[in-house]
Design a protein around this motif. Structure first.
Motif, PDB file in Angstrom:
ATOM      1  N   LEU A   1       0.843  -1.201   0.000  1.00 29.14           N
ATOM      2  CA  LEU A   1       0.000   0.000   0.000  1.00 29.14           C
ATOM      3  C   LEU A   1       0.876   1.248   0.000  1.00 29.14           C
ATOM      4  CD1 LEU A   1      -3.002  -0.702   2.418  1.00 29.14           C
ATOM      5  CD2 LEU A   1      -3.076  -0.297  -0.056  1.00 29.14           C
ATOM      6  N   ALA A   2       2.002   1.182   0.695  1.00 30.54           N
ATOM      7  CA  ALA A   2       2.910   2.330   0.731  1.00 30.54           C
ATOM      8  C   ALA A   2       3.481   2.613  -0.654  1.00 30.54           C
ATOM      9  CB  ALA A   2       4.047   2.074   1.723  1.00 30.54           C
ATOM     10  N   GLN A   3       3.812   1.546  -1.386  1.00 30.21           N
ATOM     11  CA  GLN A   3       4.351   1.730  -2.743  1.00 30.21           C
ATOM     12  C   GLN A   3       3.297   2.367  -3.656  1.00 30.21           C
ATOM     13  OE1 GLN A   3       5.546  -1.016  -0.948  1.00 30.21           O
ATOM     14  NE2 GLN A   3       7.436   0.143  -0.950  1.00 30.21           N
ATOM     15  N   VAL A   4       2.068   1.876  -3.565  1.00 29.22           N
ATOM     16  CA  VAL A   4       0.996   2.420  -4.406  1.00 29.22           C
ATOM     17  C   VAL A   4       0.740   3.885  -4.045  1.00 29.22           C
ATOM     18  CG1 VAL A   4      -1.419   2.190  -5.088  1.00 29.22           C
ATOM     19  CG2 VAL A   4      -0.052   0.138  -4.656  1.00 29.22           C
ATOM     20  N   THR A   5       0.696   4.180  -2.756  1.00 31.57           N
ATOM     21  CA  THR A   5       0.447   5.548  -2.292  1.00 31.57           C
ATOM     22  C   THR A   5       1.531   6.506  -2.783  1.00 31.57           C
ATOM     23  OG1 THR A   5      -0.686   4.738  -0.313  1.00 31.57           O
ATOM     24  CG2 THR A   5       0.144   6.995  -0.249  1.00 31.57           C
ATOM     25  N   THR A   6       2.776   6.105  -2.642  1.00 34.21           N
ATOM     26  CA  THR A   6       3.890   6.952  -3.088  1.00 34.21           C
ATOM     27  C   THR A   6       3.819   7.204  -4.586  1.00 34.21           C
ATOM     28  OG1 THR A   6       5.325   6.115  -1.330  1.00 34.21           O
ATOM     29  CG2 THR A   6       6.410   7.113  -3.221  1.00 34.21           C
ATOM     30  N   ALA A   7       3.495   6.157  -5.348  1.00 30.94           N
ATOM     31  CA  ALA A   7       3.425   6.281  -6.808  1.00 30.94           C
ATOM     32  C   ALA A   7       2.335   7.262  -7.229  1.00 30.94           C
ATOM     33  CB  ALA A   7       3.178   4.906  -7.436  1.00 30.94           C
ATOM     34  N   VAL A   8       1.147   7.097  -6.669  1.00 34.47           N
ATOM     35  CA  VAL A   8       0.005   7.947  -7.038  1.00 34.47           C
ATOM     36  C   VAL A   8       0.252   9.390  -6.604  1.00 34.47           C
ATOM     37  CG1 VAL A   8      -2.441   8.377  -6.620  1.00 34.47           C
ATOM     38  CG2 VAL A   8      -1.647   6.049  -7.047  1.00 34.47           C
ATOM     39  N   CYS A   9       0.777   9.567  -5.407  1.00 35.56           N
ATOM     40  CA  CYS A   9       1.035  10.912  -4.889  1.00 35.56           C
ATOM     41  C   CYS A   9       2.051  11.655  -5.763  1.00 35.56           C
ATOM     42  CB  CYS A   9       1.540  10.801  -3.449  1.00 35.56           C
ATOM     43  SG  CYS A   9       1.753  12.386  -2.626  1.00 35.56           S
ATOM     44  N   ALA A  10       3.122  10.971  -6.126  1.00 36.79           N
ATOM     45  CA  ALA A  10       4.161  11.595  -6.955  1.00 36.79           C
ATOM     46  C   ALA A  10       3.607  11.957  -8.336  1.00 36.79           C
ATOM     47  CB  ALA A  10       5.354  10.649  -7.095  1.00 36.79           C
ATOM     48  N   TYR A  11       2.804  11.065  -8.886  1.00 37.18           N
ATOM     49  CA  TYR A  11       2.209  11.329 -10.205  1.00 37.18           C
ATOM     50  C   TYR A  11       1.285  12.550 -10.146  1.00 37.18           C
ATOM     51  CZ  TYR A  11      -0.901  10.999 -14.183  1.00 37.18           C
ATOM     52  OH  TYR A  11      -1.636  11.304 -15.303  1.00 37.18           O
ATOM     53  N   LEU A  12       0.422  12.612  -9.154  1.00 41.21           N
ATOM     54  CA  LEU A  12      -0.503  13.743  -9.032  1.00 41.21           C
ATOM     55  C   LEU A  12       0.256  15.062  -8.848  1.00 41.21           C
ATOM     56  CD1 LEU A  12      -3.257  12.203  -6.713  1.00 41.21           C
ATOM     57  CD2 LEU A  12      -3.520  12.822  -9.128  1.00 41.21           C
ATOM     58  N   ALA A  13       1.317  15.027  -8.062  1.00 42.65           N
ATOM     59  CA  ALA A  13       2.113  16.239  -7.843  1.00 42.65           C
ATOM     60  C   ALA A  13       2.745  16.710  -9.147  1.00 42.65           C
ATOM     61  CB  ALA A  13       3.188  15.970  -6.794  1.00 42.65           C
ATOM     62  N   ASP A  14       3.234  15.764  -9.948  1.00 39.05           N
ATOM     63  CA  ASP A  14       3.833  16.119 -11.236  1.00 39.05           C
ATOM     64  C   ASP A  14       2.795  16.714 -12.185  1.00 39.05           C
ATOM     65  OD1 ASP A  14       6.272  15.229 -10.361  1.00 39.05           O
ATOM     66  OD2 ASP A  14       6.269  13.367 -11.519  1.00 39.05           O
ATOM     67  N   GLU A  15       1.600  16.110 -12.194  1.00 38.88           N
ATOM     68  CA  GLU A  15       0.545  16.628 -13.078  1.00 38.88           C
ATOM     69  C   GLU A  15       0.084  18.011 -12.614  1.00 38.88           C
ATOM     70  OE1 GLU A  15      -0.090  15.664 -15.875  1.00 38.88           O
ATOM     71  OE2 GLU A  15      -0.425  13.504 -16.084  1.00 38.88           O
ATOM     72  N   ARG A  16       0.083  18.233 -11.312  1.00 37.05           N
ATOM     73  CA  ARG A  16      -0.262  19.568 -10.800  1.00 37.05           C
ATOM     74  C   ARG A  16       0.781  20.579 -11.258  1.00 37.05           C
ATOM     75  NH1 ARG A  16      -0.747  20.325  -4.400  1.00 37.05           N
ATOM     76  NH2 ARG A  16       1.486  19.899  -4.612  1.00 37.05           N
ATOM     77  N   ALA A  17       2.036  20.200 -11.205  1.00 41.47           N
ATOM     78  CA  ALA A  17       3.111  21.092 -11.654  1.00 41.47           C
ATOM     79  C   ALA A  17       2.997  21.378 -13.150  1.00 41.47           C
ATOM     80  CB  ALA A  17       4.472  20.464 -11.338  1.00 41.47           C
ATOM     81  N   MET A  18       2.445  20.416 -13.901  1.00 38.56           N
ATOM     82  CA  MET A  18       2.264  20.598 -15.350  1.00 38.56           C
ATOM     83  C   MET A  18       1.036  21.441 -15.672  1.00 38.56           C
ATOM     84  SD  MET A  18       4.427  18.774 -17.448  1.00 38.56           S
ATOM     85  CE  MET A  18       3.412  18.288 -18.845  1.00 38.56           C
ATOM     86  N   GLY A  19       0.201  21.693 -14.656  1.00 39.25           N
ATOM     87  CA  GLY A  19      -0.993  22.489 -14.873  1.00 39.25           C
ATOM     88  C   GLY A  19      -2.197  21.681 -15.302  1.00 39.25           C
ATOM     89  N   ARG A  20      -2.098  20.352 -15.248  1.00 40.11           N
ATOM     90  CA  ARG A  20      -3.240  19.522 -15.664  1.00 40.11           C
ATOM     91  C   ARG A  20      -4.142  19.179 -14.481  1.00 40.11           C
ATOM     92  NH1 ARG A  20      -2.607  15.160 -20.093  1.00 40.11           N
ATOM     93  NH2 ARG A  20      -1.610  13.871 -18.498  1.00 40.11           N
TER      94      ARG A  20
END
Length: 204
Positions: free
Chosen positions: A129-148
């Motif tokens: 669960l920790a691996q999944v959480t880290t993956a999703v969180c990092a992806y969302l943060a990157d997409e936020r930085a991209m403006g999406r």
């Protein structure tokens, strides 16, 4: 060295056997005897490579968690491509595959295994669960930085909703795992207020 190759082969053989037993019989059916029977080897083989059964299970979980980290990198590589919803739908379907979902209750049921995993990965929460959480969180943060994703999006809350909801969907596998449409509906609902909708080219 030949002994090294043999050791790796034996470990992987035992891991694969444990995986098959876990998927077929669940956490309660996963015993050292069941694993060695499934691997068609003497019971002593497991104890020759691992100090005890919990040590074996710890290495099994860490091995499978490492595979998830590879899949997490693949999710990060989709940033800025396709749609956020489709990327997360595909990622949750992969990250919550049959083996990770079967391992989570195994960790929950075995106190000693949980303790050893905490020693191996301190502060990591429930492995898998920790691996999944880290993956999703990092992806969302990157997409936020991209403006999406909206600049004021609460990434932690979104991650919790996606991972918690995704786990519930995939943990209830009777008789089959959720369809892509079901997972997509969850992701769409969670992200409805924060995904920056952009007009499709076909509309122009």
């Amino acid at each position: 060295m030949p002994t090294g190759v043999h050791l790796r082969d034996a470990r992987q053989q035992l891991f694969d056997a444990a995986e098959r037993v876990l998927l077929r019989a669940g956490p309660n059916g996963l015993t050292s005897r069941a694993v060695t029977d499934e691997a068609a080897c003497a019971k002593g083989v497991l104890h020759r490579h691992f100090t005890d059964f919990d040590a074996f299970l710890t290495e099994l979980v860490l091995d499978r968690a490492a595979r998830l980290e590879t899949q997490a990198r693949a999710l990060r590589e989709t940033v800025g491509t396709g749609t956020v919803t489709d990327n997360l739908t595909d990622a949750l379907t992969t990250l919550f595959g049959p083996v990770p979902v079967a391992i989570i209750p195994l960790i929950t049921f075995r106190d000693e295994l949980r303790a050893r995993l905490r020693q191996a990965r301190p502060g990591g929460g429930i492995t898998i669960l920790a691996q999944v959480t880290t993956a999703v969180c990092a992806y969302l943060a990157d997409e936020r930085a991209m403006g999406r994703i909206a600049a004021d999006a609460d990434i932690d809350s979104l991650t919790l909703s996606l991972v918690g909801g995704g786990h519930l969907l995939f943990a209830d596998r009777d008789p089959d795992p959720p369809t892509t449409a079901t997972v997509n509906k969850l992701v769409t609902t969670v992200l409805a207020d924060v995904v920056q909708r952009r007009p499709r080219r076909s509309e122009h």
